[in-house]
Enzyme design. Structure first.
Site, PDB file in Angstrom:
ATOM      1  N   THR A 197       0.811  -1.223   0.000  1.00 16.31           N
ATOM      2  CA  THR A 197       0.000   0.000   0.000  1.00 16.31           C
ATOM      3  C   THR A 197       0.839   1.265   0.000  1.00 16.31           C
ATOM      4  O   THR A 197       0.491   2.257  -0.636  1.00 16.31           O
ATOM      5  CB  THR A 197      -0.886  -0.012   1.265  1.00 16.31           C
ATOM      6  OG1 THR A 197      -1.670  -1.189   1.204  1.00 16.31           O
ATOM      7  CG2 THR A 197      -1.800   1.174   1.337  1.00 16.31           C
ATOM      8  N   THR A 256       2.926  -4.628   4.448  1.00 16.95           N
ATOM      9  CA  THR A 256       3.117  -4.803   5.892  1.00 16.95           C
ATOM     10  C   THR A 256       3.096  -6.269   6.336  1.00 16.95           C
ATOM     11  O   THR A 256       3.704  -6.609   7.358  1.00 16.95           O
ATOM     12  CB  THR A 256       2.035  -4.034   6.673  1.00 16.95           C
ATOM     13  OG1 THR A 256       0.746  -4.435   6.204  1.00 16.95           O
ATOM     14  CG2 THR A 256       2.199  -2.544   6.508  1.00 16.95           C
ATOM     15  N   ASP A 257       2.404  -7.136   5.582  1.00 20.19           N
ATOM     16  CA  ASP A 257       2.200  -8.514   6.070  1.00 20.19           C
ATOM     17  C   ASP A 257       3.502  -9.229   6.412  1.00 20.19           C
ATOM     18  O   ASP A 257       3.595  -9.898   7.437  1.00 20.19           O
ATOM     19  CB  ASP A 257       1.456  -9.354   5.018  1.00 20.19           C
ATOM     20  CG  ASP A 257      -0.005  -8.973   4.874  1.00 20.19           C
ATOM     21  OD1 ASP A 257      -0.432  -7.988   5.506  1.00 20.19           O
ATOM     22  OD2 ASP A 257      -0.726  -9.665   4.124  1.00 20.19           O
ATOM     23  N   LYS A 316       4.187  -7.604  13.159  1.00 21.69           N
ATOM     24  CA  LYS A 316       2.843  -7.046  12.929  1.00 21.69           C
ATOM     25  C   LYS A 316       1.884  -7.770  13.870  1.00 21.69           C
ATOM     26  O   LYS A 316       1.702  -8.976  13.759  1.00 21.69           O
ATOM     27  CB  LYS A 316       2.442  -7.268  11.460  1.00 21.69           C
ATOM     28  CG  LYS A 316       1.092  -6.670  11.093  1.00 21.69           C
ATOM     29  CD  LYS A 316       0.800  -6.822   9.606  1.00 21.69           C
ATOM     30  CE  LYS A 316      -0.560  -6.246   9.274  1.00 21.69           C
ATOM     31  NZ  LYS A 316      -0.869  -6.257   7.832  1.00 21.69           N
TER      32      LYS A 316
HETATM   33  N1  DGL Z   1      -1.216  -7.786   1.749  1.00 22.06           N
HETATM   34  C1  DGL Z   1      -0.580  -6.568   1.980  1.00 22.06           C
HETATM   35  C2  DGL Z   1       0.931  -6.681   1.860  1.00 22.06           C
HETATM   36  O1  DGL Z   1       1.534  -7.058   2.805  1.00 22.06           O
HETATM   37  C3  DGL Z   1      -1.030  -5.400   1.172  1.00 22.06           C
HETATM   38  C4  DGL Z   1      -1.250  -4.190   1.991  1.00 22.06           C
HETATM   39  C5  DGL Z   1      -0.042  -3.654   2.710  1.00 22.06           C
HETATM   40  O2  DGL Z   1       0.736  -2.863   2.177  1.00 22.06           O
HETATM   41  O3  DGL Z   1       0.144  -4.038   3.849  1.00 22.06           O
HETATM   42  O4  DGL Z   1       1.498  -6.399   0.827  1.00 22.06           O
END
Ligand code: DGL
Length: 410
Positions: free
Chosen positions: A85, A160-161, A238
């Site tokens: 994101t 972030t995941d 996280k």
């Molecule tokens: N699934 C997420 C990722 O880790 C998308 C959103 C985010 O940036 O956290 O890429």
């Protein structure tokens, strides 16, 4: 007057007025809110029914998208985009969230960063972080090495995941650093009033300018926009699916905070005069979550062909006793097996209960208060670079702040 998303507007309510770019309505939720992107890049939401006046305003020259001028006296910061994101910007006309591919795209999202640094930017890939792989960690590490010729600091926008896996892998691979490596993400996309992208990114750039010589993660400290925290790359996790303050340092205090200024709370490794990269990873390592009822043939297949395994055991570090023979056999055959805890907080101890003692006698290595994912990445890195006896010894040594000697939270 016809006002459309993308127009520069002035909005007045009984509480005051704001100026900025009118964003399209967010795709999810917050439907009764009008979102305005302020001149500094920060998004605010205004409750639609409280608006007294909305009219087109005059945009200042520097907010227009254009050529970037490098300023003498400012450090150069490289942004190595990987996706997620944070590495996106909103097309104000269509509302589409596009990948930020160039330095201009990042500056368009956070215009204030040009006051902090001269920005170089490149996307090495644009993926969701669940699609990250060890080979991509290596690619990022090599890109960081290449940037050392040009840069005074590195910022890595990342989904972030799995950001903490990447931060751990870079922490081990980059043995010496001539600058900070700062991973940053965002929990809310940049078309939403509650987006954390602006503050996280600018805070990351500020940390990248310090004298730090470590890999860190910078994310929101609380659910409001007061400050960000600096987490060590081997201690962070996280801990919430959606909150902006989802990232926590586990079994360790955060290293510092970022408000107007960067403040470190205690000791940290300073910049080295050179970069040392050791970038081999042995991918034949599994991360195994034990649960009551786990069948031995499943464990056997998870260990099949592996050189190492990290178990997330219960409590102080346990699995059911019927799994012991499989572990014993694999360890005898040369598989390195380490024990961490599903509790995450606290330290494993294989000396308290009989199961623990039997695991220890079988050769399972207790991994102190190391996070399971960090242990997984560390084992891959050690197996890629050291011989077996050294691997077993180093797994229990603190190399990058991943193990603490003192007991924090008891
Ligand atoms: N699934 C997420 C990722 O880790 C998308 C959103 C985010 O940036 O956290 O890429």
């Amino acid at each position: 007057m016809n006002i459309e998303p993308g127009d520069y507007v002035e909005v007045a309510t009984s509480k005051g007025s704001v100026r900025g770019i009118l964003l399209p309505r967010p795709e999810y939720g917050e439907g009764n809110i009008v979102v305005i992107k302020l001149d500094n890049g920060y998004n605010v939401g205004v409750i639609a029914k409280e608006i007294r006046l909305i009219r087109k305003g005059e945009r200042k020259e520097r907010e227009r998208r254009g050529e970037i001028k490098n300023l003498k006296g400012l450090p150069t910061i490289s942004i190595i985009g990987t996706g997620g994101t944070i590495a996106s910007y909103v097309d104000y006309k269509t509302g589409a969230v596009n990948p930020a591919l160039t330095a201009e795209d990042f500056i368009f999202t956070v215009p204030e960063i040009v006051k902090e640094a001269n920005i170089r930017a490149e996307m090495v890939f644009n993926i969701l972080s669940e699609d990250m792989k060890p080979e991509y960690w290596i690619k990022i590490a090599r890109k960081i090495k290449d940037e050392a010729k040009f840069s005074n600091g590195i910022v890595i926008p990342h989904g972030t995941d799995t950001m903490s896996y990447t931060s751990a892998s870079l922490s081990f691979m980059l043995e010496k650093l001539p600058f900070p490596v700062v991973l940053v993400g965002s929990q809310r996309s940049s078309d939403r009033p509650s987006s954390d992208a602006y503050m996280n990114l600018i805070s990351a750039v500020k940390v990248a300018k310090t004298d730090l010589g470590e890999v860190v993660v910078v994310m929101h400290a609380t659910s409001s926009d007061d400050k960000c925290l600096i987490h060590r790359g081997t201690r962070v996790r996280k801990m919430h699916t959606s909150r902006r303050d989802a990232f926590k340092s586990v079994n360790s205090r955060p290293m510092g905070e970022v408000g107007e200024e960067v403040k470190f709370y205690g000791e940290y490794r300073k910049r080295d005069d050179k970069l040392v990269l050791r970038d081999k990873m042995d991918e034949k390592v599994s991360l195994i979550y034990f649960y009551p009822g786990m069948k031995s043939d499943l464990l056997e297949s998870l260990l099949d062909g592996m050189h190492g395994a990290i178990i997330m055991g219960t409590g102080l570090g346990h699995v059911s006793s019927d799994l012991l023979p499989i572990l014993r056999k694999n360890i005898r055959d040369g598989v390195v097996v380490g024990m961490t805890s599903q509790c995450l907080y606290g330290r494993v101890n294989l000396n308290v209960y009989s199961t623990g003692r039997e695991l220890k006698n079988a050769g399972v290595i207790p991994l102190e208060d190391m996070l399971p994912e960090v242990a997984y990445v560390k084992l891959m890195w050690l197996l890629g670079n050291y011989d077996l006896s050294k691997v077993k010894k180093l797994m229990r040594e603190n190399l990058r702040g991943e193990i603490s000697n003192r007991r924090f939270l008891e």
